[in-house]
Structure formats: structure tokens, C-alpha cells
Design a protein around this motif. Structure first.
Motif, PDB file in Angstrom:
ATOM      1  N   VAL A  96       6.352-121.500  46.264  1.00  0.00           N
ATOM      2  CA  VAL A  96       7.253-122.433  46.458  1.00  0.00           C
ATOM      3  C   VAL A  96       6.836-123.657  46.639  1.00  0.00           C
ATOM      4  N   SER A  97       5.697-123.919  46.842  1.00  0.00           N
ATOM      5  CA  SER A  97       5.127-125.254  46.854  1.00  0.00           C
ATOM      6  C   SER A  97       4.938-126.014  45.736  1.00  0.00           C
ATOM      7  N   TYR A  98       5.119-125.305  44.476  1.00  0.00           N
ATOM      8  CA  TYR A  98       5.154-125.872  43.187  1.00  0.00           C
ATOM      9  C   TYR A  98       6.621-126.050  42.727  1.00  0.00           C
ATOM     10  N   LEU A  99       7.485-125.777  43.613  1.00  0.00           N
ATOM     11  CA  LEU A  99       8.960-126.117  43.084  1.00  0.00           C
ATOM     12  C   LEU A  99       9.177-127.633  42.579  1.00  0.00           C
ATOM     13  N   PRO A 100       8.771-128.689  43.113  1.00  0.00           N
ATOM     14  CA  PRO A 100       8.964-129.927  42.367  1.00  0.00           C
ATOM     15  C   PRO A 100       8.607-129.654  40.883  1.00  0.00           C
ATOM     16  N   LEU A 101       7.558-129.114  40.455  1.00  0.00           N
ATOM     17  CA  LEU A 101       6.923-129.015  38.988  1.00  0.00           C
ATOM     18  C   LEU A 101       7.883-127.964  38.370  1.00  0.00           C
ATOM     19  N   MET A 102       8.253-126.982  39.060  1.00  0.00           N
ATOM     20  CA  MET A 102       9.278-125.996  38.605  1.00  0.00           C
ATOM     21  C   MET A 102      10.449-126.679  37.932  1.00  0.00           C
ATOM     22  N   ILE A 103      10.884-127.511  38.692  1.00  0.00           N
ATOM     23  CA  ILE A 103      12.099-128.213  38.521  1.00  0.00           C
ATOM     24  C   ILE A 103      12.019-129.315  37.641  1.00  0.00           C
ATOM     25  N   MET A 104      10.868-129.955  37.484  1.00  0.00           N
ATOM     26  CA  MET A 104      10.825-130.813  36.592  1.00  0.00           C
ATOM     27  C   MET A 104      10.574-130.098  34.797  1.00  0.00           C
ATOM     28  N   GLN A 105      10.004-129.007  35.198  1.00  0.00           N
ATOM     29  CA  GLN A 105       9.963-128.081  33.837  1.00  0.00           C
ATOM     30  C   GLN A 105      11.469-127.558  33.452  1.00  0.00           C
ATOM     31  N   ASP A 106      12.281-127.217  34.256  1.00  0.00           N
ATOM     32  CA  ASP A 106      13.529-126.518  34.228  1.00  0.00           C
ATOM     33  C   ASP A 106      14.632-127.570  33.649  1.00  0.00           C
ATOM     34  N   GLN A 107      14.325-128.567  34.099  1.00  0.00           N
ATOM     35  CA  GLN A 107      15.459-129.892  34.216  1.00  0.00           C
ATOM     36  C   GLN A 107      14.941-130.842  33.151  1.00  0.00           C
ATOM     37  N   LYS A 108      13.807-130.465  32.583  1.00  0.00           N
ATOM     38  CA  LYS A 108      13.200-131.280  31.396  1.00  0.00           C
ATOM     39  C   LYS A 108      13.006-132.757  31.852  1.00  0.00           C
ATOM     40  N   LEU A 109      12.927-132.875  32.982  1.00  0.00           N
ATOM     41  CA  LEU A 109      12.854-134.381  33.492  1.00  0.00           C
ATOM     42  C   LEU A 109      11.534-135.220  33.083  1.00  0.00           C
ATOM     43  N   MET A 110      10.521-134.539  32.606  1.00  0.00           N
ATOM     44  CA  MET A 110       9.504-135.413  32.180  1.00  0.00           C
ATOM     45  C   MET A 110       9.801-135.894  30.746  1.00  0.00           C
ATOM     46  N   GLU A 111      10.309-134.905  29.885  1.00  0.00           N
ATOM     47  CA  GLU A 111      10.864-135.419  28.575  1.00  0.00           C
ATOM     48  C   GLU A 111      11.952-136.522  28.666  1.00  0.00           C
TER      49      GLU A 111
END
Length: 333
Positions: free
Chosen positions: A34-49
Motif C-alpha cells: 500500500v505504500s506504493y499507492l500514489p504510483l498505483m493511482i498514477m498508473q490507473d488514472q493515467k496521471l503521468m500521461e
């Protein structure tokens, strides 16, 4: 002649543009928990893109790669097959020291969180780390280099005295957190201890007979960073728009978590596909000991220990020496 000169000039312009063009495809690493949740959400929501598109880089391809520990991740980073790494403080500090003053110099971009790490065991005879014997096996992500391994060495130095920081190293075994949890809870493995991370450590404690021997916050003397993100100086300098997009996406993700912990807990279970209760995950991340934040905390204590014991050769004068300007304006430690 004029045609040739025009062609040559055109080729030079194209070559210069290509040399300064930012990457259109990047790979970002994450580990388990769960500590990697910020990155998981970035991936799921395509925030980086989305942030990259706002910076003028449309159609960015982002690949997310899973790693069990920081040692293999760092090898991928230096080979160029990975652009942004994530993990514990120990692996990042080691890479900073190893690559300092080289084109591939590694520095941190920011923290991801501050969380306590628990060393749990099923051995009733082990009340403190002094009680471990050669019959015990302690699972952690990467022996000798993970943040759990470094924290265990710090605790050993405190418990056994000067020069004794490595006395428990021979008991450690490299395993991913999911595999370590399964081994500990099954009772059928030689693994009878696990220096873990949320949510694995909390889930282990739900089984009768498993108890905590050590809390990383006690070793560090307070709240401390667990996970960070880092990259090479070459990638940082050649891709300023991607760096800005990444930092914006990371902050956006952290803001989403802190705004709605219940949603964050449900999202973690959905993305991780782990069995569990959303209320338990929410309780886990909504405590004063846990912070999703980009601000580094207590990373200098790790660096100072690692220099004093020979794990790194270079001593940072400040925590800021180990980070890019992306996060140097915050009140870290």
C-alpha cells in the motif's frame, strides 16, 4: 552547392532537435504494498500521461514495471532500461554514493510516504532482536541493501554495540513481501520472521502467535521516510518536461489519497487484487504514523549510518545533496 548547404543545414537542425527531444516512452518502477499507492493511482488514472500532454508531450507511453527489491531495480536504472525507480531509502542512498559526480549520478526526486516498518515473528521465544538465533530466518526484500536490511543493521548496532551491526545479516533471506508473508503465515517454512511493510505486516499480526519485535520508528527516533522515487542525472537534465509532469502527477495522486482515504483504500484493493477489507486498509493509512507526502524525513540518519559503517563512501553534508531541485525547497530532514 546551395542545395547541398541547405540540405546540410536542414539535417543539422533535425539532428539538434532530435538530440534535445524528450523521450516519448518511459518506464517507471514500483514494488509491492500500500505504500506504493500514489504510483498505483498514477498508473490507473493515467496521471503521468495527462500531465505530459499538458507539457506538450502528447501520446506519452508509460510502462510500469514491478520489482521485488531495489537492487535489481538499480541495475535496470543504470542500464537505461528503466527511467524512474522507486523503493526504500537504503537503495537510493547507495546509488547516490556509488554514482556521484558521474553522468549517471542518481539522486532522489522526492519522497512518496513516511511509514513505520515492523519486524514480525512467529517465534514466541523472540521478544527482542537479541533473542534471534541461527535457527531463525528473517525475510526482507533484499538482503543487506533494502531499507529493512539497513534498519535491521541500525537496530543491531544499537542492541549489540559498536561493530556489531552485521550480526543478524546471516539470518536474512531475500523475498518479496507477498512471498514472505505467505511463508511466515503458513508455518511450514523456515521463515519465521518478516521485516515487512503495510499492509503485509498488519495482516500478519491478525494471525494468533505472530507478534512484533521491532518498529523502524523506534530505531530512527521518530517518523521517517519509507519510499522514494529517483532517477539519473542524465534523464533529469534531458527531460525537464517529463520530470515536471511526473512531479505534478505524483502530487496530484497524493492529494487524491489524502482527500479521501476511504476511496484510496478501496482503490488499493481493486488495483492490488489482494484479499482484504477496505475498512482495515483505510484504518491502516489514516493514522498519525502514516503520511503520503513528497517531503523526505530522517533520510540523513540512514546516510550517516551507512557512511559510518562503510556501506557508502561519500557523506552528504545535507539531505539536499542527495536530491534534485524538485524537492529541495521543502522542510525535509
Amino acid at each position: 552547392m546551395k542545395v547541398c548547404r541547405s540540405l546540410l543545414a536542414g539535417l543539422l537542425i533535425v539532428a539538434c532537435a532530435a538530440a534535445h527531444a524528450e523521450m516519448s516512452e518511459i518506464k517507471i518502477a514500483q514494488e509491492y504494498g500500500v505504500s506504493y499507492l500514489p504510483l498505483m493511482i498514477m498508473q490507473d488514472q493515467k496521471l503521468m500521461e495527462k500531465q505530459a500532454a499538458a507539457e506538450g508531450i502528447p501520446n506519452l507511453k508509460v510502462s510500469w514495471v514491478k520489482f521485488a527489491g531495489g537492487n535489481v531495480m538499480n541495475d535496470a536504472l543504470l542500464s537505461g532500461s528503466l527511467q524512474i525507480a522507486s523503493g526504500g531509502v537504503g537503495p537510493m542512498v547507495m546509488m547516490w554514493s556509488k554514482t556521484a559526480n558521474t553522468p549517471l549520478e542518481v539522486r532522489g526526486l522526492s519522497s512518496i510516504n513516511s511509514m513505520p516498518l515492523l519486524l514480525n515473528t512467529s517465534n514466541p521465544a523472540v521478544k527482542t532482536i537479541k533473542d534471534f538465533t541461527d535457527k531463525d530466518k528473517i525475510a526482507l526484500p533484499a538482503a543487506k541493501v533494502s531499507i529493512q536490511a539497513i534498519t535491521l543493521q541500525m537496530a543491531a548496532l544499537q542492541a549489540f554495540g559498536p561493530g556489531k551491526q552485521n550480526v543478524l545479516d546471516h539470518l536474512t533471506v531475500s523475498l518479496s513481501h507477498p512471498d514472505a508473508q505467505q511463508a511466515l503465515m503458513s508455518g511450514a517454512s523456515e521463515i519465521d520472521a518478516h521485516f515487512g511493510s503495510p499492509p503485509f505486516q498488519e495482516q500478519e499480526l491478525q494471525k494468533p502467535g505472530i507478534h512484533t519485535v521491532l518498529n523502524s520508528y523506534d530505531v530512527l527516533g521518530g517518523k521517517s521516510t519509507f519510499n522514494l522515487v529517483w532517477c539519473t542525472k542524465t534523464f533529469y537534465q534531458q527531460n525537464p518536461k517529463l520530470i515536471k509532469a511526473f512531479m505534478s502527477a505524483l502530487q496530484q495522486s497524493i492529494d487524491m489519497i489524502n482527500h479521501d482515504k476511504k476511496w484510496a483504500a478501496e482503490t488499493y484493493l481493486r488495483l492490488s487484487k489482494q484479499k482484504g477489507n477496505a475498512d482495515e486498509i483505510e484504518k491502516m493509512i489514516d493514522t498519525p504514523d502514516v503520511s503520503f507526502t513528497t517531503v523526505p524525513q530522517n533520510v540523513m540518519k540512514y546516510a550517516t549510518f551507512m557512511k559510518s559503517t562503510g556501506l557508502i563512501n561519500k557523506q552528504p553534508a545535507s539531505w539536499k545533496d542527495m536530491f534534485f531541485p524538485t524537492i529541495q525547497n521543502v522542510n525535509g530532514s
